[in-house]
Structure formats: structure tokens, C-alpha cells
Design a protein around this motif. Structure first.
Motif, PDB file in Angstrom:
ATOM      1  N   TRP A   1      -8.102  17.539   0.425  1.00 50.70           N
ATOM      2  CA  TRP A   1      -6.856  17.968  -0.188  1.00 50.70           C
ATOM      3  C   TRP A   1      -5.650  17.802   0.746  1.00 50.70           C
ATOM      4  O   TRP A   1      -4.518  18.058   0.359  1.00 50.70           O
ATOM      5  CB  TRP A   1      -6.954  19.447  -0.589  1.00 50.70           C
ATOM      6  CG  TRP A   1      -7.683  20.286   0.433  1.00 50.70           C
ATOM      7  CD1 TRP A   1      -8.984  20.680   0.369  1.00 50.70           C
ATOM      8  CD2 TRP A   1      -7.162  20.771   1.671  1.00 50.70           C
ATOM      9  NE1 TRP A   1      -9.317  21.382   1.490  1.00 50.70           N
ATOM     10  CE2 TRP A   1      -8.207  21.457   2.317  1.00 50.70           C
ATOM     11  CE3 TRP A   1      -5.941  20.696   2.303  1.00 50.70           C
ATOM     12  CZ2 TRP A   1      -8.076  22.076   3.554  1.00 50.70           C
ATOM     13  CZ3 TRP A   1      -5.782  21.303   3.533  1.00 50.70           C
ATOM     14  CH2 TRP A   1      -6.837  21.978   4.150  1.00 50.70           C
ATOM     15  N   SER A   2      -5.871  17.393   1.999  1.00 54.08           N
ATOM     16  CA  SER A   2      -4.777  17.206   2.956  1.00 54.08           C
ATOM     17  C   SER A   2      -3.998  15.936   2.619  1.00 54.08           C
ATOM     18  O   SER A   2      -4.481  15.081   1.861  1.00 54.08           O
ATOM     19  CB  SER A   2      -5.328  17.121   4.371  1.00 54.08           C
ATOM     20  OG  SER A   2      -6.104  15.942   4.527  1.00 54.08           O
ATOM     21  N   PRO A   3      -2.802  15.767   3.148  1.00 56.32           N
ATOM     22  CA  PRO A   3      -2.052  14.532   2.888  1.00 56.32           C
ATOM     23  C   PRO A   3      -2.845  13.284   3.251  1.00 56.32           C
ATOM     24  O   PRO A   3      -2.868  12.310   2.487  1.00 56.32           O
ATOM     25  CB  PRO A   3      -0.796  14.685   3.758  1.00 56.32           C
ATOM     26  CG  PRO A   3      -0.598  16.160   3.874  1.00 56.32           C
ATOM     27  CD  PRO A   3      -1.976  16.748   3.901  1.00 56.32           C
TER      28      PRO A   3
ATOM     29  N   ARG B   1      -5.901  12.905   0.654  1.00 53.69           N
ATOM     30  CA  ARG B   1      -5.454  12.398  -0.637  1.00 53.69           C
ATOM     31  C   ARG B   1      -5.089  10.913  -0.550  1.00 53.69           C
ATOM     32  O   ARG B   1      -5.382  10.124  -1.461  1.00 53.69           O
ATOM     33  CB  ARG B   1      -4.244  13.197  -1.115  1.00 53.69           C
ATOM     34  CG  ARG B   1      -4.567  14.601  -1.612  1.00 53.69           C
ATOM     35  CD  ARG B   1      -3.358  15.197  -2.296  1.00 53.69           C
ATOM     36  NE  ARG B   1      -3.678  16.443  -2.964  1.00 53.69           N
ATOM     37  CZ  ARG B   1      -2.855  17.091  -3.779  1.00 53.69           C
ATOM     38  NH1 ARG B   1      -1.646  16.571  -4.019  1.00 53.69           N
ATOM     39  NH2 ARG B   1      -3.199  18.217  -4.353  1.00 53.69           N
ATOM     40  N   CYS B   2      -4.433  10.549   0.559  1.00 53.21           N
ATOM     41  CA  CYS B   2      -4.037   9.154   0.753  1.00 53.21           C
ATOM     42  C   CYS B   2      -5.267   8.244   0.761  1.00 53.21           C
ATOM     43  O   CYS B   2      -5.290   7.202   0.097  1.00 53.21           O
ATOM     44  CB  CYS B   2      -3.260   9.040   2.065  1.00 53.21           C
ATOM     45  SG  CYS B   2      -2.823   7.377   2.527  1.00 53.21           S
TER      46      CYS B   2
ATOM     47  N   TYR C   1       5.845  14.115   0.771  1.00 53.65           N
ATOM     48  CA  TYR C   1       5.712  15.565   0.649  1.00 53.65           C
ATOM     49  C   TYR C   1       6.914  16.238   1.300  1.00 53.65           C
ATOM     50  O   TYR C   1       7.355  15.842   2.387  1.00 53.65           O
ATOM     51  CB  TYR C   1       4.445  16.063   1.342  1.00 53.65           C
ATOM     52  CG  TYR C   1       3.164  15.457   0.810  1.00 53.65           C
ATOM     53  CD1 TYR C   1       2.482  16.036  -0.250  1.00 53.65           C
ATOM     54  CD2 TYR C   1       2.654  14.295   1.373  1.00 53.65           C
ATOM     55  CE1 TYR C   1       1.314  15.467  -0.739  1.00 53.65           C
ATOM     56  CE2 TYR C   1       1.490  13.720   0.888  1.00 53.65           C
ATOM     57  CZ  TYR C   1       0.815  14.310  -0.167  1.00 53.65           C
ATOM     58  OH  TYR C   1      -0.335  13.739  -0.648  1.00 53.65           O
TER      59      TYR C   1
ATOM     60  N   ASP D   1       6.004  21.902   0.576  1.00 51.05           N
ATOM     61  CA  ASP D   1       5.054  21.538  -0.459  1.00 51.05           C
ATOM     62  C   ASP D   1       3.763  22.347  -0.296  1.00 51.05           C
ATOM     63  O   ASP D   1       3.336  22.674   0.811  1.00 51.05           O
ATOM     64  CB  ASP D   1       4.762  20.040  -0.387  1.00 51.05           C
ATOM     65  CG  ASP D   1       4.028  19.532  -1.611  1.00 51.05           C
ATOM     66  OD1 ASP D   1       2.798  19.742  -1.674  1.00 51.05           O
ATOM     67  OD2 ASP D   1       4.675  18.911  -2.466  1.00 51.05           O
ATOM     68  N   GLU D   2       3.097  22.646  -1.424  1.00 50.70           N
ATOM     69  CA  GLU D   2       1.867  23.434  -1.387  1.00 50.70           C
ATOM     70  C   GLU D   2       0.781  22.742  -0.568  1.00 50.70           C
ATOM     71  O   GLU D   2       0.038  23.399   0.177  1.00 50.70           O
ATOM     72  CB  GLU D   2       1.371  23.678  -2.820  1.00 50.70           C
ATOM     73  CG  GLU D   2       0.069  24.481  -2.899  1.00 50.70           C
ATOM     74  CD  GLU D   2      -0.410  24.661  -4.323  1.00 50.70           C
ATOM     75  OE1 GLU D   2      -1.535  25.192  -4.502  1.00 50.70           O
ATOM     76  OE2 GLU D   2       0.329  24.272  -5.253  1.00 50.70           O
ATOM     77  N   VAL D   3       0.686  21.407  -0.688  1.00 50.07           N
ATOM     78  CA  VAL D   3      -0.317  20.664   0.071  1.00 50.07           C
ATOM     79  C   VAL D   3      -0.073  20.807   1.571  1.00 50.07           C
ATOM     80  O   VAL D   3      -1.003  21.011   2.362  1.00 50.07           O
ATOM     81  CB  VAL D   3      -0.305  19.186  -0.341  1.00 50.07           C
ATOM     82  CG1 VAL D   3      -1.207  18.361   0.575  1.00 50.07           C
ATOM     83  CG2 VAL D   3      -0.742  19.027  -1.790  1.00 50.07           C
ATOM     84  N   VAL D   4       1.182  20.706   1.989  1.00 47.54           N
ATOM     85  CA  VAL D   4       1.523  20.836   3.405  1.00 47.54           C
ATOM     86  C   VAL D   4       1.234  22.253   3.891  1.00 47.54           C
ATOM     87  O   VAL D   4       0.725  22.457   5.003  1.00 47.54           O
ATOM     88  CB  VAL D   4       2.993  20.461   3.640  1.00 47.54           C
ATOM     89  CG1 VAL D   4       3.382  20.671   5.099  1.00 47.54           C
ATOM     90  CG2 VAL D   4       3.252  19.018   3.221  1.00 47.54           C
TER      91      VAL D   4
ATOM     92  N   ARG E   1      -1.061  24.362   2.739  1.00 45.78           N
ATOM     93  CA  ARG E   1      -2.506  24.559   2.892  1.00 45.78           C
ATOM     94  C   ARG E   1      -3.026  23.834   4.125  1.00 45.78           C
ATOM     95  O   ARG E   1      -3.892  24.347   4.852  1.00 45.78           O
ATOM     96  CB  ARG E   1      -3.226  24.058   1.645  1.00 45.78           C
ATOM     97  CG  ARG E   1      -4.733  24.329   1.677  1.00 45.78           C
ATOM     98  CD  ARG E   1      -5.410  23.886   0.399  1.00 45.78           C
ATOM     99  NE  ARG E   1      -6.851  24.085   0.473  1.00 45.78           N
ATOM    100  CZ  ARG E   1      -7.723  23.692  -0.447  1.00 45.78           C
ATOM    101  NH1 ARG E   1      -7.264  23.086  -1.541  1.00 45.78           N
ATOM    102  NH2 ARG E   1      -9.013  23.892  -0.291  1.00 45.78           N
ATOM    103  N   TRP E   2      -2.477  22.649   4.381  1.00 51.45           N
ATOM    104  CA  TRP E   2      -2.872  21.899   5.584  1.00 51.45           C
ATOM    105  C   TRP E   2      -2.540  22.695   6.842  1.00 51.45           C
ATOM    106  O   TRP E   2      -3.327  22.776   7.784  1.00 51.45           O
ATOM    107  CB  TRP E   2      -2.137  20.556   5.576  1.00 51.45           C
ATOM    108  CG  TRP E   2      -2.367  19.680   6.781  1.00 51.45           C
ATOM    109  CD1 TRP E   2      -3.539  19.443   7.411  1.00 51.45           C
ATOM    110  CD2 TRP E   2      -1.370  18.935   7.481  1.00 51.45           C
ATOM    111  NE1 TRP E   2      -3.351  18.593   8.466  1.00 51.45           N
ATOM    112  CE2 TRP E   2      -2.028  18.257   8.528  1.00 51.45           C
ATOM    113  CE3 TRP E   2       0.002  18.752   7.312  1.00 51.45           C
ATOM    114  CZ2 TRP E   2      -1.345  17.420   9.425  1.00 51.45           C
ATOM    115  CZ3 TRP E   2       0.667  17.926   8.188  1.00 51.45           C
ATOM    116  CH2 TRP E   2      -0.004  17.270   9.233  1.00 51.45           C
TER     117      TRP E   2
END
Length: 812
Positions: A342-344, A347-348, A357, A361-364, A366-367
Motif C-alpha cells: 500500500w506504500s507509494p 503501488r507503483c 501524492y 495524502d492518506e497513503v503517505v 500510513r507510510w
């Protein structure tokens, strides 16, 4: 004759100013030593230049730690107040402006240019001129007085330069912004003050943004009586144009600087170096530990459900880069990382495409929670925008590149994502091309190409075009080469050669032989003597590799070479060859092969070489080539020579056309052996560009030689070179009278690029440079010649020698 009142110790850009004060300008090198001292600096601090040049800059400071500005000036520029010590001992607190700038010659490095206004300006005058300026100039604006000193700067001007008006007041534009366009702008100001029309110029005002182009308008400021009392400068920039130019420059740099070697780690570092700071404030490049071999839009280690395992793929950080004084991205190079799906980065890799991002951002977020180092970096750097793109080439994903912005005010957008994908694709393509079978061939080709001339030297004797075609045989690249070497007296040497064998050893041997040819050419040896020395070198190379076997270990034995020297003054070509095909010459449409004595191939030892000399009409074409051109598999050498004659006989305006015509008519397929082809068209240096005088063998004739040289330069409209030429003529003629034998001749040669001074005498004793001691009365002549000229040397002949010195001419 006295030298003009400019001093090499004065920094560039300082001039005598008729009014408005002076600039105190000092240059300090990386060791903290004063290397430049202007007259204004002497007025401000009371030191003569002779007492301070070569001393530590700290001697000028009133406080022991007063040189902390050098650390503060780690960027491109710094301004502030410095406590200075006057020559008489009293303390002087003064505002200064410090520029950090690279030094190009002779050894490179960095120096600091420290400037300050020596005297201020009358406040009434400054206010009056400022009112005129801001009634006539909107936007970014500044007012300069009749001495070209700044008296007022608008708020926009101060913001554009990040400098306060007080720091800039009393300084000239070339002191405030010593970058591209400033000198041209000052010249425009002078023209306006002399009654000229308004001027439009382009400027670079910010050292931190060298791409940004400012469009400036300079207009006169008149008093109520209509007299021009000052000038106003207004400027603006086009952000969209700047952005387009930045992106074009970035992609150009990527094509040049990413993938320069087959080393994967180096390619990753090159990607980071290109991206920071031109595109992002930080960059990290992570590579999969074992790049997958299968193809597809993306490659991910499978879990039980076909997706990535819970831990994610394993990455190794290959490169990390951040702008100066900013925290680098988390994890240094060499760290092994787990990439959560689920990290940048995860996902990439899973999606096979990049994404942008925001910092919140929610992804950032959580990372950051899962990776404390990432969280610390985001907090410390203030990163507000992130971008991740995969490194993919030919359907194979090799890793991921992360970019971050914190100092950039603009967040990443869709256009930036496309740019990042291009950068990553450039790096991935390079990584993909490092397979072992391709790498060995690439290494040999890279070596071969690097040893050939990348650009042709500037000279006026010949128009030249060249071609090099590597072989396509399994034996690999051979050792064919060509060269063009400018010599003294506007002469030019042409070289073509062929080292026996193929592969990296042949290419390396070619490099050694070519270097030897250039070294011997610099000594100005005749062609036959040069080949004799080159033959000795190849014999020694063969002895060094005597333990090897086969032609690959032959050390160059059997190498062929053709060496010719063309003199545009006499229009004579002097050629010698060692086992090489003779050159073809086209004169007035007729093609002939010069009857140059063949000579043995290099490396056999002890056998003589002979020269062939001929006079060529201006516009003659000379063709030099290697034997790969004459050995096609589908016809014999006679047929090949006939095709070459037919191709050369056809008229052509362009030498490139001649080269292409020869290759297309003689080759029906890619060659089995390397081919080097060099085609040159002769020029002539006519009598109006050459002046020769026979001098009486008397020291009193030195003055006559100087006068004749000066009069000739006036006739050639080269008065700017007269002072240096007089000094060179004096030293060379004096040396000939003191240490040589009659007759003595002085010759001046003027071509488009250089002015050459030559002195001939019949003695064969060569002069040599020595360093005179402090109290010696002589010994400085040749040292002076070497300092004043770009090149100098000695050329021997059978009846004497010629000592020459060459000055490069600058275009007006």
C-alpha cells in the motif's frame, strides 16, 4: 610603450568610473588567500595591492572569526555587514556583497568576489532620481546614475534579487548580478547616457535559477531641462517560457548524463543527480534485488492470491540525493527495504505506473506510520509533494524512483509525472542494456569511440569531414583511427591509421599509438621522422607483450599509418606512410593517387621512411582512408579504387556529400573491417595575411622588429594585439641575436583565429624555459612569452630552427 592601466590583479568587472564613487572589489580563493585587489579596495582600507595580494584575507578582518561569511556563502551569494580593519588599525563596519563563483582555468575550483561601494551618494540626489524612476517605470525597476551606480531599487527588484536596496546602493549592475547579460546591459546604459535610444536586453538576475530569463528595458531619465541625468531599468520574465526551457534542459541532461556506463549503481546515481535540484528537492532510487526475467506490464513476487506477499517485494536503495542543507530521504544507499503493497513504491510496482501524492495524502500518512525514518524525513524536510514512478524497460521492471519537493513551492502535477517517467525510462533502458554479451561489445565500442576525436579542432587551413564505420564481424571492433592536429604556423597534420587485430586490445593499442602521434606532432617533427619514432614505439609495445600469443598480443606490430602536413602559406603537402594506402587528391576535377613511398608497416624496426612533397592549388580535395574501404567481399581492390575515383571526380559542394558518396558507392553491406575516412579541402593563406622581414644581426635591430610588427598589426586592424605582440617579438628576436646565428627572419601570420609570431635563425640549439631567481637579471624572457601567448614552441629544420608563439584573436 606603457601598458594600458588595467591590472590582472583587479577582479573582472571593475572599471574606472567618472562619478558616483568606486567599487571596493576583492577576490579570495579557496585557501582564503587574496588574489585580486581593486583600486577602490585600496581607497576603502588603505592597503596598496602589493602589500595584501597573496596574504590571508583574515588580515583584513577586525574580529578573529570574522570570516564566517565564507561558510555562509556556501551558496551562490551572501550579503551582510563585516567588521574590517583599516591599514591604520581602526575598525570599519561595512556592508558587503559576496559572490561565490567557479574558476575555469587553469586548475578549476572556487573563489569569492567581495564587493562594496566605497562612498555613498548624496541623499538628495538619490531621492530626486528615485522619484523620476518610479513615475516612469512600473514592475521590477532600478535607477542607475550617470556613473552607472544604483541609486534606487523597487520592491520588486529587491525581491527578484533577494537583496536589500541598502546593500545594492552605490554598486553597478555587474557588481550586483555578475551573470549573463549584465555587461551588455551596462553597455546599453552608456549608450543611452551618450544620447542613444532605449535598449532591450536579456538578463540572468538570480544565481539559484540560471534558467530564468529576464527581459529588460533600459530608458533614459531626464530632468525638467531635458538633460539625461540617469537611466531606469525595468524587467519581467515569462513563467511559462521558463518552465518549457527548464523541462527541455532537463530532458537534454537526462539523455547526456544518464546511462553513461553499463554500471547499474552508477546509472541510479546519475538519475538522482539529474533530478536534483533541477526537478525535485530529493530523490531516492530503489532496485529490486533480483530483477525478474518474465515480461508483462508489471512484475510482482506472487502471494497466495496472486498479489504481492504481505511483506512486499525486497528493494535495495541504490542512490539517494537531496539539495544542500536539506535532510536526505530515509535510508542511505545500500539499505535493504521491504516495500509494503500500500506504500507509494508498492503501488507503483503493483500497478506498473507512476502516481503523485500530496504530503497530507492518506497513503503517505500510513507510510510514515509504518516507517519511522520516513516520518522523520517528512517532518524535517517539510515535504509537501511526492511522486513515484517505476523503472521499466522492454516489459521488465527493475525498481522504483521516488521524488520529493519541499523548497519548490509548486507541487508535482501531471506534466511532472510525464517528465519523471521519461527520466526513469532513460535509466531503466540503460540498466536493461547491461547484459553480459552486450556489455563486452559496448565496452569495446565505448573505448574505441572515446579514443577518436569527438569534435574537429578549429583551424583555418582545411575544410574537413570524417566518417568512422565499425565492423559487424564477430571478431569485434578494430583499431582504425583518424586525427586532425593543428600545428604551428597555421599548418595542420592529417593522420589515418589501422592497428592490426580486433577487440578491446586493438582499441587500447590504437589509443596508445594515437596519443604518441599527437605527442610527436607537438614537437613539429617532419612526417618521415615522426613515423620513425612511431616505429620505435610499436617495437617497444611488442616487446612488452612478448609473452602473449596471436595477433591480439602483437603489441601493434603490422600497424599502418599515413601522416601528412599541409601548410596554407606555401600550399604544400608533405606526406609519409607506413604500409598504408596512398592518399587520393582531386585537383581541378582530376583524381590522382599521390606517389608516396610505401614504407614498411610499423613495428618491424630499422627500416627507413621517406616523405613526398607536392604543391596543391587552393580548393584541392584530399582523401585519406583505411584499407577496410578497399577490401569488400564482392569485388577486388582495383574495382574499389575505380569506384573511389568515380566518386571523387563528381563535383560536390559539401565534403559530407563526398564522404557519403564514397561509402555508398563502394559498400553494398556493413563492412567486415573497420573503416576510417577523412576528406579535406585545402584553403590558402594569401600574401596579405603573411609578413616576413630579414633582420640585421644586431641587437639594435630589436627596436626595428618591434616597429615593423606594430605597423603590420595596424595595417591588419589588430591594434588591440600590438602591446603583447611587441613584447613577444622583443623576447624572441633578442634570443635569436644572443644565442643564435644569422640569418634572422621575423614572420607574422594572421588567420581568422590566431596571430602567430615566428623568428628563424640558422642555429639548431633549442631554447628552453627556466625560472629566474629573485636577483637574476635575465632568464624571464621565455617565461614571459609563455604567459602572454596561448601556445609557443620550437620547429627544427635542416638549416636551423624557428621559435614561434601564437595568440588567439577574440571576435569583436
Amino acid at each position: 610603450m606603457e601598458r594600458p592601466p588595467t591590472s590582472p590583479s583587479s577582479p573582472a568587472g571593475t572599471h574606472a568610473v567618472p562619478q558616483g564613487g568606486r567599487t571596493a572589489a576583492v577576490t579570495v580563493d579557496e585557501r582564503g588567500v587574496v588574489t585580486g585587489w581593486s583600486d577602490g579596495a585600496g581607497v576603502l582600507l588603505g592597503y596598496p595591492a602589493a602589500e595584501i595580494l597573496g596574504h590571508k584575507a583574515t588580515e583584513l578582518l577586525a574580529e578573529p572569526d570574522g570570516d564566517t561569511w565564507r561558510e555562509a556563502a556556501a551558496g551562490a551569494r551572501w550579503s551582510g555587514t563585516v567588521a574590517l580593519r583599516h591599514h591604520d588599525g581602526h575598525r570599519l563596519d561595512h556592508d558587503v556583497l559576496v559572490h561565490r563563483r567557479p574558476v575555469g582555468e587553469p586548475l578549476g575550483g572556487t573563489e569569492w568576489l567581495v564587493v562594496s561601494a566605497v562612498t555613498g551618494l548624496p541623499p538628495t540626489t538619490g531621492q530626486e532620481m528615485g522619484e523620476w524612476a518610479f513615475h516612469q517605470s512600473p514592475c521590477v525597476a532600478a535607477v542607475f546614475d550617470a556613473g552607472l551606480r544604483l541609486v534606487r531599487a523597487s520592491a520588486g527588484m529587491q525581491r527578484a534579487l533577494s537583496l536589500a536596496e541598502g546593500t545594492m546602493r552605490g554598486l553597478r549592475l555587474t557588481d550586483i548580478a555578475p551573470y549573463e547579460g549584465s555587461a551588455e546591459a551596462e553597455a546599453g546604459m552608456r549608450r543611452i547616457l551618450d544620447g542613444g535610444a532605449p535598449q532591450d536586453v536579456h538578463l540572468h538576475l538570480d544565481p539559484a535559477d540560471p534558467v530564468r530569463d529576464w527581459h529588460a528595458r533600459i530608458v533614459p531619465l531626464t530632468d525638467p531641462g531635458g538633460r539625461v541625468r540617469a537611466v531606469a531599468l525595468t524587467a519581467h520574465s515569462d513563467p511559462s517560457e521558463r518552465l518549457v526551457r527548464q523541462r527541455m534542459l532537463l530532458l537534454s541532461d537526462a539523455g547526456t548524463h544518464i546511462g553513461t556506463t553499463p554500471d547499474v549503481q552508477r546509472t541510479a546515481r546519475e538519475l538522482a543527480d539529474v533530478a536534483v535540484p533541477a526537478f525535485a528537492d530529493a530523490c531516492a532510487v530503489d532496485l529490486l534485488d533480483t530483477p525478474p526475467r518474465s515480461t508483462g506490464p508489471a512484475h510482482r513476487p506472487p502471494g497466495r492470491d496472486g498479489g504481492p506477499p504481505s511483506g512486499g517485494p525486497t528493494l535495495r536503495r541504490a542512490a539517494v540525493r537531496a539539495v544542500p542543507d536539506a535532510p536526505p530521504p530515509p535510508h542511505p544507499s545500500g539499505d535493504v527495504l521491504r516495500c509494503p503493497p500500500w506504500s507509494p513504491s508498492g503501488r507503483c510496482l503493483a500497478d506498473g505506473r507512476g502516481a503523485v501524492y500530496a504530503g497530507d495524502d492518506e497513503v503517505v500518512g500510513r507510510w510514515a506510520q509504518e516507517d519511522p525514518q520516513a516520518a522523520a524525513w517528512i517532518r524535517a524536510s517539510g515535504a509537501h509533494s511526492l511522486l513515484a514512478v517505476p523503472l521499466t524497460a522492454a516489459g521488465v521492471t527493475f525498481g522504483v524512483a521516488l521524488f520529493g519537493r519541499n523548497r519548490w513551492t509548486e507541487p508535482f502535477d501531471a506534466d511532472d509525472l510525464w517528465i519523471a517517467e521519461q527520466l526513469a525510462a532513460r535509466a531503466a533502458t540503460s540498466i536493461h542494456g547491461t547484459a553480459r554479451s552486450e556489455r563486452q561489445h559496448t565496452t569495446t565500442m565505448t573505448l574505441q569511440r572515446s579514443l577518436l576525436p569527438h569534435t574537429l579542432p578549429e583551424q583555418s587551413a582545411l575544410d574537413i569531414a570524417t566518417r568512422y564505420l565499425p565492423s559487424v564481424s564477430q571478431a569485434g571492433v578494430g583499431g582504425d583511427w583518424f586525427d586532425v592536429i593543428p600545428l604551428s604556423g597555421t599548418r595542420v597534420a592529417l593522420v589515418v591509421g589501422d592497428v592490426v587485430g580486433h577487440g578491446i586490445r586493438a582499441a587500447a593499442t590504437m589509443g596508445r599509438v594515437r596519443t604518441a602521434v599527437r605527442t610527436l606532432a607537438d614537437v613539429d617533427l617532419p612526417p618521415d621522422e615522426l613515423l620513425s619514432h612511431l616505429d620505435d614505439l610499436v617495437v617497444h609495445l611488442s616487446a612488452e607483450e612478448g609473452d602473449g600469443d596471436g595477433e591480439e598480443a602483437a603489441g601493434g606490430v603490422g600497424t599502418t599509418c599515413l601522416y601528412g602536413v599541409y601548410d596554407p602559406v606555401t600550399r604544400r603537402l608533405d606526406v609519409a606512410r607506413a604500409g598504408h594506402p596512398p592518399p587520393a587528391v582531386v585537383t581541378e576535377g582530376a583524381v590522382t593517387f599521390l606517389d608516396v613511398p610505401a614504407g614498411p608497416p610499423l613495428g618491424l624496426g630499422g627500416l627507413p621512411f621517406e616523405s613526398f612533397e607536392t604543391e596543391l592549388p587552393e580548393g584541392s580535395v584530399i582523401a585519406l582512408y583505411t584499407n577496410g574501404l578497399l577490401e569488400p567481399r564482392d569485388h577486388d581492390i582495383d574495382d574499389a579504387l575505380d569506384k573511389m575515383v568515380a566518386a571523387l571526380a563528381r563535383p560536390a559542394q559539401s565534403l559530407d556529400t563526398v564522404c557519403d558518396r564514397i561509402l555508398t558507392s563502394m559498400l553494398t553491406h556493413r563492412p567486415d573491417d573497420d573503416i576510417a575516412l577523412l576528406v579535406a579541402r585545402t584553403r590558402a593563406l594569401h600574401a596579405d595575411r603573411v609578413a616576413t622581414w630579414q633582420l640585421p644581426f644586431d641587437l639594435a635591430a630589436v627596436a626595428e622588429a618591434r616597429k615593423r610588427a606594430t605597423d603590420q598589426l595596424v595595417a591588419w586592424r589588430l591594434e588591440d594585439a600590438a602591446f603583447i605582440t611587441e613584447l613577444i617579438v622583443s623576447e624572441l628576436v633578442t634570443n635569436a641575436f644572443r644565442y643564435g646565428r644569422p640569418p634572422v627572419r621575423l614572420r607574422l601570420i594572421h588567420d581568422d583565429h590566431a596571430l602567430t609570431c615566428e623568428v628563424f635563425d640558422s642555429s639548431s640549439t633549442a631554447p628552453h624555459m627556466r625560472r629566474a631567481h629573485t636577483y637574476d637579471e635575465g632568464g624571464r624572457g621565455l617565461l614571459l612569452v609563455g604567459q602572454l601567448s596561448q601556445r609557443w614552441g620550437t620547429r627544427h629544420a635542416s638549416t636551423g630552427k624557428t621559435v614561434w608563439a601564437e595568440q588567439f584573436l577574440t571576435e569583436d
